[in-house]
Design a protein around this motif. Structure first.
Motif, PDB file in Angstrom:
ATOM      1  N   TYR A   1       0.852  -1.195   0.000  1.00  0.00           N
ATOM      2  CA  TYR A   1       0.000   0.000   0.000  1.00  0.00           C
ATOM      3  C   TYR A   1       0.882   1.237   0.000  1.00  0.00           C
ATOM      4  N   ASP A   2       0.485   2.243  -0.759  1.00  0.00           N
ATOM      5  CA  ASP A   2       1.175   3.532  -0.715  1.00  0.00           C
ATOM      6  C   ASP A   2       0.181   4.636  -1.054  1.00  0.00           C
ATOM      7  N   GLN A   3       0.458   5.811  -0.545  1.00  0.00           N
ATOM      8  CA  GLN A   3      -0.391   6.978  -0.772  1.00  0.00           C
ATOM      9  C   GLN A   3       0.475   8.218  -0.654  1.00  0.00           C
ATOM     10  N   ILE A   4       0.364   9.129  -1.597  1.00  0.00           N
ATOM     11  CA  ILE A   4       1.137  10.367  -1.535  1.00  0.00           C
ATOM     12  C   ILE A   4       0.238  11.550  -1.872  1.00  0.00           C
ATOM     13  N   THR A   5       0.660  12.722  -1.426  1.00  0.00           N
ATOM     14  CA  THR A   5       0.007  13.976  -1.793  1.00  0.00           C
ATOM     15  C   THR A   5       0.838  14.642  -2.877  1.00  0.00           C
ATOM     16  N   LEU A   6       0.205  14.918  -3.988  1.00  0.00           N
ATOM     17  CA  LEU A   6       0.889  15.528  -5.122  1.00  0.00           C
ATOM     18  C   LEU A   6       0.864  17.052  -5.006  1.00  0.00           C
ATOM     19  N   ASN A   7       1.856  17.683  -5.586  1.00  0.00           N
ATOM     20  CA  ASN A   7       1.853  19.141  -5.700  1.00  0.00           C
ATOM     21  C   ASN A   7       1.129  19.496  -6.996  1.00  0.00           C
ATOM     22  N   VAL A   8      -0.147  19.854  -6.875  1.00  0.00           N
ATOM     23  CA  VAL A   8      -0.957  20.061  -8.075  1.00  0.00           C
ATOM     24  C   VAL A   8      -0.474  21.246  -8.902  1.00  0.00           C
ATOM     25  N   ALA A   9       0.307  22.154  -8.295  1.00  0.00           N
ATOM     26  CA  ALA A   9       0.864  23.277  -9.062  1.00  0.00           C
ATOM     27  C   ALA A   9       1.832  22.787 -10.132  1.00  0.00           C
ATOM     28  N   ASP A  10       2.387  21.595  -9.935  1.00  0.00           N
ATOM     29  CA  ASP A  10       3.354  21.061 -10.887  1.00  0.00           C
ATOM     30  C   ASP A  10       2.717  20.563 -12.177  1.00  0.00           C
ATOM     31  N   ARG A  11       1.383  20.571 -12.253  1.00  0.00           N
ATOM     32  CA  ARG A  11       0.721  20.167 -13.498  1.00  0.00           C
ATOM     33  C   ARG A  11       0.078  21.357 -14.205  1.00  0.00           C
TER      34      ARG A  11
END
Length: 239
Positions: A131-141
């Motif tokens: 199992y894994d879960q991360i928070t993305l930096n949405v500004a990078d898209r």
């Protein structure tokens, strides 16, 4: 270049009251022999779950399962001891391998949760569940392509047991970007329009349309309105 177009209104539609699910590929009671998978991409479910409702504990085996919340919060619990909240901007992955049990519920009492559940057929059977879960930096898209999944544990985003890469893009109207396949010899890309309108390699697409493209080295993407896109590059041949 070869393509297959799936308009939003041609998807399977399952409305259970507490759950409204749109199936891009055959799933549960929706079966279309022409829409079983796109290469290793087996399931793309566009789910809306009512307040305080969800999926009780159930099993999975030998599948890479990715969840991407779009609105609201999703509560996850599994037999590996994980108890987490997955929010918009996060991405979750489970390698089911030899077998997992998990549940998913809308964590909110005042709004539905909307999320994508995606299954990718792995290139290894019987792996140890993970199992894994991360928070993305949405500004990078913003007006560019952000990688959110790959086959490599030390690469950007989460990773899975498959030669696959996922990317997301949030484009202002009129912006153009290109996506170059990581493995153009073996892979294709399934592009899914989350919001807005875009033209990809000359094909006009609208919200929740899907376009599979293979035997191509790159995608040229133009936002015809403010748009958000998920790109799923996967092997076209199954091991």
């Amino acid at each position: 270049m070869k393509t297959i177009l799936h308009r939003a209104d041609t998807r399977g539609d399952a409305n259970h009251g507490w759950l409204h699910s749109k199936h891009s590929f055959s799933f549960a009671n929706y079966h279309d022999p022409e829409r079983m998978h796109f290469g290793a991409l087996r399931v793309l479910n566009d789910d809306t779950v009512s307040e305080n409702r969800g999926f009780g504990t159930h099993p999975h085996r030998n599948m890479e399962i990715i969840s991407i919340p779009l609105e609201g919060d999703l509560r996850h619990q599994d037999n590996m001891g994980n108890k987490t909240i997955i929010k918009s901007g996060d991405i979750q992955v489970m390698s089911a391998g030899t077998g997992i049990m998990h549940s998913e519920y809308n964590h909110n009492a005042d709004q539905p949760v909307k999320f994508l559940q995606i299954w990718v057929i792995p290139n290894k059977q019987g792996v140890t569940p993970r199992y894994d879960q991360i928070t993305l930096n949405v500004a990078d898209r913003k007006n560019k392509v952000q990688q959110v999944l790959s086959p490599h544990p030390d690469d950007a985003g989460v990773w899975i047991h498959q030669n696959a890469w996922f990317s997301m893009s949030d484009l202002d109207q009129g912006k153009e970007v290109s996506y170059h396949l990581q493995d153009a010899q073996h892979n294709g890309v399934y592009a899914f329009i989350l919001k807005g309108d875009a033209t990809i390699n000359g094909q006009a697409l609208h919200q929740r349309d899907g376009l599979g493209i293979w035997e191509v080295e790159s995608l040229d993407i133009k936002a015809d309105s403010d748009t958000e896109i998920l790109l799923m590059e996967v092997p076209m041949a199954l091991n």
